[in-house]
Scaffold this motif. Structure first.
Motif, PDB file in Angstrom:
ATOM      1  N   ARG A 166      -5.076  17.535 -13.131  1.00 14.27           N
ATOM      2  CA  ARG A 166      -3.752  18.129 -12.591  1.00 14.27           C
ATOM      3  C   ARG A 166      -3.988  19.437 -12.295  1.00 14.27           C
ATOM      4  O   ARG A 166      -3.206  20.264 -11.395  1.00 14.27           O
ATOM      5  CB  ARG A 166      -2.310  17.782 -13.552  1.00 14.27           C
ATOM      6  N   LEU A 167      -4.592  20.005 -13.264  1.00 12.87           N
ATOM      7  CA  LEU A 167      -4.680  21.627 -13.036  1.00 12.87           C
ATOM      8  C   LEU A 167      -5.695  21.972 -11.773  1.00 12.87           C
ATOM      9  O   LEU A 167      -5.519  22.979 -11.266  1.00 12.87           O
ATOM     10  CB  LEU A 167      -5.524  22.163 -14.217  1.00 12.87           C
ATOM     11  N   GLY A 168      -6.561  21.174 -11.348  1.00 13.56           N
ATOM     12  CA  GLY A 168      -7.233  21.095 -10.047  1.00 13.56           C
ATOM     13  C   GLY A 168      -6.701  20.653  -8.974  1.00 13.56           C
ATOM     14  O   GLY A 168      -6.999  20.480  -7.845  1.00 13.56           O
ATOM     15  N   GLY A 169      -5.297  20.031  -8.866  1.00 10.85           N
ATOM     16  CA  GLY A 169      -4.536  19.855  -7.747  1.00 10.85           C
ATOM     17  C   GLY A 169      -4.272  18.324  -7.923  1.00 10.85           C
ATOM     18  O   GLY A 169      -3.427  17.922  -6.869  1.00 10.85           O
ATOM     19  N   PHE A 170      -4.598  17.623  -8.883  1.00 11.45           N
ATOM     20  CA  PHE A 170      -4.289  16.270  -8.508  1.00 11.45           C
ATOM     21  C   PHE A 170      -2.642  15.911  -8.924  1.00 11.45           C
ATOM     22  O   PHE A 170      -2.076  16.623  -9.807  1.00 11.45           O
ATOM     23  CB  PHE A 170      -5.206  15.443  -9.977  1.00 11.45           C
ATOM     24  N   LEU A 171      -2.050  15.122  -8.021  1.00 14.08           N
ATOM     25  CA  LEU A 171      -0.507  15.051  -8.232  1.00 14.08           C
ATOM     26  C   LEU A 171      -0.103  14.121  -9.096  1.00 14.08           C
ATOM     27  O   LEU A 171       0.880  14.109  -9.549  1.00 14.08           O
ATOM     28  CB  LEU A 171       0.131  14.808  -6.740  1.00 14.08           C
ATOM     29  N   ALA A 172      -0.861  13.117  -9.373  1.00  8.75           N
ATOM     30  CA  ALA A 172      -0.543  12.178 -10.569  1.00  8.75           C
ATOM     31  C   ALA A 172       0.610  11.434 -10.253  1.00  8.75           C
ATOM     32  O   ALA A 172       1.448  11.017 -10.939  1.00  8.75           O
ATOM     33  CB  ALA A 172      -0.190  13.014 -11.846  1.00  8.75           C
ATOM     34  N   ARG A 173       0.963  10.984  -8.958  1.00  6.00           N
ATOM     35  CA  ARG A 173       1.741  10.056  -8.445  1.00  6.00           C
ATOM     36  C   ARG A 173       1.405   8.569  -8.875  1.00  6.00           C
ATOM     37  O   ARG A 173       0.328   8.296  -8.924  1.00  6.00           O
ATOM     38  CB  ARG A 173       2.125  10.011  -6.822  1.00  6.00           C
ATOM     39  N   ARG A 174       2.398   7.709  -8.753  1.00  2.00           N
ATOM     40  CA  ARG A 174       2.235   6.407  -9.113  1.00  2.00           C
ATOM     41  C   ARG A 174       1.176   5.677  -8.416  1.00  2.00           C
ATOM     42  O   ARG A 174       0.201   5.120  -8.897  1.00  2.00           O
ATOM     43  CB  ARG A 174       3.583   5.709  -9.178  1.00  2.00           C
ATOM     44  N   GLY A 175       0.903   5.727  -7.078  1.00  2.00           N
ATOM     45  CA  GLY A 175       0.131   5.282  -6.123  1.00  2.00           C
ATOM     46  C   GLY A 175      -1.152   6.104  -5.919  1.00  2.00           C
ATOM     47  O   GLY A 175      -2.009   5.793  -5.059  1.00  2.00           O
ATOM     48  N   ASP A 176      -1.487   7.130  -6.707  1.00  2.00           N
ATOM     49  CA  ASP A 176      -2.452   8.020  -6.503  1.00  2.00           C
ATOM     50  C   ASP A 176      -3.972   7.588  -6.986  1.00  2.00           C
ATOM     51  O   ASP A 176      -4.911   8.017  -6.322  1.00  2.00           O
ATOM     52  CB  ASP A 176      -2.398   9.331  -6.966  1.00  2.00           C
ATOM     53  N   GLY A 177      -4.042   6.495  -7.724  1.00  2.00           N
ATOM     54  CA  GLY A 177      -5.016   6.097  -8.440  1.00  2.00           C
ATOM     55  C   GLY A 177      -5.572   6.882  -9.613  1.00  2.00           C
ATOM     56  O   GLY A 177      -4.908   7.852  -9.921  1.00  2.00           O
ATOM     57  N   GLU A 178      -6.877   6.921  -9.694  1.00  2.00           N
ATOM     58  CA  GLU A 178      -7.390   8.041 -10.702  1.00  2.00           C
ATOM     59  C   GLU A 178      -8.003   9.030 -10.334  1.00  2.00           C
ATOM     60  O   GLU A 178      -8.557   8.984  -8.863  1.00  2.00           O
ATOM     61  CB  GLU A 178      -8.489   7.381 -11.714  1.00  2.00           C
ATOM     62  N   PRO A 179      -7.983  10.226 -10.628  1.00  2.00           N
ATOM     63  CA  PRO A 179      -8.469  11.484 -10.006  1.00  2.00           C
ATOM     64  C   PRO A 179     -10.077  11.552  -9.921  1.00  2.00           C
ATOM     65  O   PRO A 179     -10.694  10.857 -10.701  1.00  2.00           O
ATOM     66  CB  PRO A 179      -8.040  12.629 -10.915  1.00  2.00           C
ATOM     67  N   GLY A 180     -10.847  12.171  -8.751  1.00  2.00           N
ATOM     68  CA  GLY A 180     -12.326  12.159  -8.630  1.00  2.00           C
ATOM     69  C   GLY A 180     -12.695  13.360  -9.701  1.00  2.00           C
ATOM     70  O   GLY A 180     -12.006  14.282  -9.896  1.00  2.00           O
TER      71      GLY A 180
END
Length: 123
Positions: free
Chosen positions: A82-96
């Motif tokens: 999330r600090l890197g810009g990941f929005l963490a919405r329900r349908g976003d999946g896991e961050p890369g």
């Protein structure tokens, strides 16, 4: 890919192998750590995070979330992303790993700032 794209090892303006090899060694360690963090979060997401409690507290403060959200591997992984810009919405999946890389850079700078502030307050 973590070295080439994430760490942008090719974009570094280092021309001498004498200077490039130490940089490559450092970035290789950083890349492996980020990939390990991602793999651990995927393998055992509910296990406790292996991070220092002060790091978790700083991340929770920066994200304005309860500390309890970040105490698991998955929670910490997603918090750094999330600090890197990941929005963490329900349908976003896991961050890369690229958003993880950006978040890790920011977290390291925040930790350095906190350490410098702590030292200054002691003097």
């Amino acid at each position: 890919k973590a070295l080439k794209t994430g760490c942008r090892v090719e974009a570094r303006q280092v021309r001498d192998s004498e200077r490039f090899l130490p940089l490559l060694g450092f970035l290789a360690v950083v890349s492996v750590r980020l990939l390990q963090l991602r793999a651990e979060a995927r393998r055992d997401p509910d296990a406790p995070a292996d991070e220092d409690p002060a790091t978790i507290a700083l991340l929770a403060s920066a994200l304005a979330v309860p500390r309890e959200e970040l105490v698991t591997r998955r929670g910490f992984h997603r918090g750094v992303a999330r600090l890197g810009g990941f929005l963490a919405r329900r349908g976003d999946g896991e961050p890369g790993w690229q958003t993880l890389w950006l978040g890790a850079q920011r977290l390291v700078l925040m930790l350095l700032g906190a350490e410098l502030a702590r030292r200054r307050s002691e003097t």
